[in-house]
Enzyme design. Structure first.
Site: not given
Ligand code: FAD
Ligand code: EPU
Length: 357
Positions: A182, A256, A352
């Site tokens: 991240r 997250s 994050e």
């Molecule tokens: P924004 O939220 O609009 O911006 C994020 C940052 O990037 C800000 O600082 C903004 O200023 C900057 N920025 C955006 N676009 C540009 C650009 N073109 N040039 C310069 N700066 C820019 N993230 C994960 O890594 N893994 C996951 O599994 C994951 N799951 C998610 C699930 C849900 C339900 C949600 C809501 C979010 C999740 N995220 C996850 C977080 C998010 O999707 C990512 O961080 C994504 O890359 C953000 O994209 P965005 O376009 O919405 O960025």
């Molecule tokens: N867990 C708990 N309690 C909870 C949530 C999770 O005990 O409330 C434990 C469970 O054992 C579960 C494990 O944590 O099996 C892992 O959970 P999960 O697979 O959901 O992954 P995470 O570590 O919580 C990370 C990323 C997610 C990404 C998933 C899958 C970060 C900060 N988050 O979550 O990314 O989708 O792994 O790879 O690294 C995001 O960045 O926004 C995001 C959603």
């Protein structure tokens, strides 16, 4: 801002072609928390030419600037006193094809998941585990998006960005992006100095999958290896995500809220002796990530609602807006979590989500 100057900006915007400039624009539908704040100016841009015009404008010189993509990793705590700019240029193309790989270029304004769908349709292997992550392609390198054992850095070839200091387009190779968990150069040395315009990925034409993440291999355990396809893997990831992550269209959230805390081996041994039930992930470099969701759940937050804010009932790492919460209410809830996790486990959680204060 005085009325005369505002009108002058709008006039200049019209003359220079910044036709999409909007004043006092609600960002409620531009952030997935659904926080209702106002940007003094909002500008959507569709080409590098428009970007040039903006960079040379007085608006750029006199106002602070925030780039926004899909708003899925941002928390606004107040109105934004400056320009919020969305670079919406789209386009995906293959720029080089060899026997076993392709280089594929995507404009920053594409939705990340549209790019994933394109690669699945065309059997280009490498980002199927990153299916259904919200947001734009342009934001993906910033925090090196990751899920289910894959990170963007595993497939990223290079990034093109607009240098806000000198107005030139620059390229960074994968190595120059300094990717980490991240993390990247864009959150550090280049912070606030760039607009990402293009992302180039190197994807495999040879069928291969990464099923190392337990919930993904569990989801596919009944699929025989010869029946595994890029579609089935992408669909499995989508199913897992739908089953435990809230849909931002129905419940405001930014995924997250915190990063999983990282520990060296020595610190981890002390920690796990004290909390043997803790959920953790061993890394290839002999360090450990502790599940922040587990830490937060153990502090009693899973499903706990305070006013309009709560930690999601199926995943405590996700802070949700039940409707009408302000950014500060969400931040206060996050701060309570940080304090309780610190008191109970001696671990400092880091957010994050990008908090705009
Ligand atoms: P924004 O939220 O609009 O911006 C994020 C940052 O990037 C800000 O600082 C903004 O200023 C900057 N920025 C955006 N676009 C540009 C650009 N073109 N040039 C310069 N700066 C820019 N993230 C994960 O890594 N893994 C996951 O599994 C994951 N799951 C998610 C699930 C849900 C339900 C949600 C809501 C979010 C999740 N995220 C996850 C977080 C998010 O999707 C990512 O961080 C994504 O890359 C953000 O994209 P965005 O376009 O919405 O960025
Ligand atoms: N867990 C708990 N309690 C909870 C949530 C999770 O005990 O409330 C434990 C469970 O054992 C579960 C494990 O944590 O099996 C892992 O959970 P999960 O697979 O959901 O992954 P995470 O570590 O919580 C990370 C990323 C997610 C990404 C998933 C899958 C970060 C900060 N988050 O979550 O990314 O989708 O792994 O790879 O690294 C995001 O960045 O926004 C995001 C959603």
């Amino acid at each position: 801002m005085e009325k005369g100057i505002t009108q002058l900006y709008i006039l200049i915007a019209k003359v220079t072609g910044l036709m999409n400039l909007q004043k006092n624009y609600s960002l409620k539908y531009l952030n997935t928390f659904g926080v209702d704040v106002i940007a003094k100016y909002f500008l959507e841009i569709h080409s590098e030419k428009e970007l040039d015009e903006f960079i040379q404008s007085d608006l750029r010189k006199n106002e602070q600037l925030l780039i926004i993509g899909g708003g899925s990793n941002i928390l606004f705590t107040r109105d934004y006193d400056g320009v919020v700019l969305k670079f919406s240029k789209k386009g995906i193309s293959v720029i080089e094809q060899k026997e076993d790989f392709v280089l594929i270029e995507s404009s920053a304004g594409e939705l990340w998941d549209d790019l994933v769908k394109y690669t699945v349709r065309n059997k280009l292997y490498g980002i199927e585990n990153l299916s259904l992550i919200p947001g734009s392609v342009g934001a993906a390198p910033i925090q090196n998006i990751g899920a289910y054992g894959t990170e963007l850095k595993d497939v990223l070839h290079s990034v093109e960005y607009y240098d806000l200091d000198d107005g030139s387009l620059k390229n960074l190779s994968n190595a120059q992006c300094n990717f980490g968990y991240r993390n990247s150069i864009f959150k550090n040395e280049l912070k606030n100095k760039f607009i990402i315009t293009k992302v180039i990925l190197k994807l495999s034409l040879v069928k291969k999958f990464n099923l190392s993440y337990k919930s993904l291999s569990d989801e596919l355990k009944n699929t025989p290896e010869h029946e595994l396809t890029i579609e089935t893997v992408s669909e499995a990831v989508r199913n897992i995500r739908r089953s435990k992550l809230p849909d931002p269209d129905l419940l405001g959230n930014a995924g997250s809220f915190f990063k999983n805390p990282e520990m060296d081996n020595e610190t981890f041994q002390l920690f796990i002796n004290k909390f043997p039930d803790a959920i953790y992930f061993e890394q290839s470099d002999n360090t450990y990530k502790i599940s922040a969701g587990w830490l937060i759940e153990k502090c009693g937050y899973k499903g706990k609602r305070i006013g309009n804010v709560g930690a999601y009932e199926k995943q405590a790492l996700i802070i949700t807006n039940y409707g009408g919460a302000t950014g500060n209410e969400i931040l206060e809830y996050a701060e309570k979590i940080i304090s309780d996790v610190k008191n109970n486990f001696g671990i400092e959680l880091n957010s994050e989500v990008n908090i705009i204060q």
